[in-house]
Write a protein that holds these residues in place. Structure first.
Motif, short mmCIF file in Angstrom:
data_model
loop_
_atom_site.label_atom_id
_atom_site.label_comp_id
_atom_site.label_asym_id
_atom_site.label_seq_id
_atom_site.Cartn_x
_atom_site.Cartn_y
_atom_site.Cartn_z
N PHE A 38 0.84 -1.20 0.00
CA PHE A 38 0.00 0.00 0.00
C PHE A 38 0.87 1.25 0.00
N TYR A 39 1.91 1.25 0.81
CA TYR A 39 2.80 2.40 0.88
C TYR A 39 3.43 2.68 -0.47
N ARG A 40 3.89 1.64 -1.11
CA ARG A 40 4.53 1.79 -2.43
C ARG A 40 3.55 2.40 -3.44
N ARG A 46 1.81 9.90 -5.25
CA ARG A 46 1.77 10.86 -4.16
C ARG A 46 1.40 12.26 -4.63
N LYS A 47 0.44 12.79 -3.97
CA LYS A 47 0.06 14.19 -4.14
C LYS A 47 0.03 14.77 -2.74
N LYS A 48 -0.09 16.05 -2.67
CA LYS A 48 -0.02 16.70 -1.37
C LYS A 48 -1.06 16.17 -0.37
N LEU A 53 -5.75 5.45 2.70
CA LEU A 53 -6.69 4.61 3.41
C LEU A 53 -6.35 3.13 3.26
N VAL A 54 -6.36 2.43 4.37
CA VAL A 54 -6.17 0.98 4.39
C VAL A 54 -7.29 0.40 5.24
N PHE A 74 3.60 0.34 12.97
CA PHE A 74 4.02 0.41 11.58
C PHE A 74 3.01 1.22 10.75
N ILE A 75 1.73 1.01 11.02
CA ILE A 75 0.68 1.78 10.33
C ILE A 75 0.83 3.27 10.62
N GLN A 76 1.14 3.60 11.87
CA GLN A 76 1.35 5.01 12.23
C GLN A 76 2.58 5.59 11.53
N ILE A 77 3.66 4.83 11.49
CA ILE A 77 4.89 5.31 10.84
C ILE A 77 4.63 5.62 9.37
N LEU A 78 3.81 4.79 8.72
CA LEU A 78 3.51 4.99 7.30
C LEU A 78 2.45 6.07 7.06
#
Length: 137
Positions: A38-40, A46-48, A53-54, A74-78
């Motif tokens: 999801f992060y990738r 990426r936009k501002k 959402l996951v 980990f969810i918070q870090i991302l």
């Protein structure tokens, strides 16, 4: 099969490390891989003000407490906005990591939605645990 992708070393399957998918300790690598994916995707587009959402439906129910907490960190870090449908047994572990808590309850054919505070959830979990202990005697 989930693949571990170390940089410049090829790929290694994670599956042999966790041959039995239902084992509690083996759920964490799966969710780390999902969250990284999801992060990738979100990072590529990426936009501002992108919505990150996951949604997980009872995703944490096979994890032990330590892995649930690490997954939530980990969810918070991302910086994901996460919606978790979570079994009552894991609620107390998830509450410290989320901003909004909504409980959906059903009684017969009627459904109820309640916005609750972290303290109210902690009290509810304690009440349910006490009730379960009393019922088992």
């Amino acid at each position: 099969m989930i693949l571990s992708l170390p940089i410049n070393r090829g790929t290694k399957p994670i599956s042999p490390k966790c041959p039995v998918p239902s084992r509690r300790g083996c759920q964490a690598p799966f969710y780390v891989a999902i969250l990284a994916s999801f992060y990738r995707v979100y990072h590529l587009y990426r936009k501002k003000d992108i919505l990150r959402l996951v949604v997980f439906d009872e995703a944490l129910n096979r994890m032990d407490a330590d892995n649930v907490e690490e997954c939530m960190r980990f969810i918070q870090i991302l910086s994901f906005q996460v919606q978790i449908v979570d079994p009552a047994g894991k609620t107390k572990l998830v509450v410290p990591f989320v901003n909004t808590n909504i409980i959906v309850m059903r009684e017969g054919s009627n459904s109820f939605v309640e916005h609750v505070t972290c303290k109210e959830i902690e009290q509810w979990v304690e009440h349910e645990q006490h009730r379960a202990l009393t019922a088992s005697r």
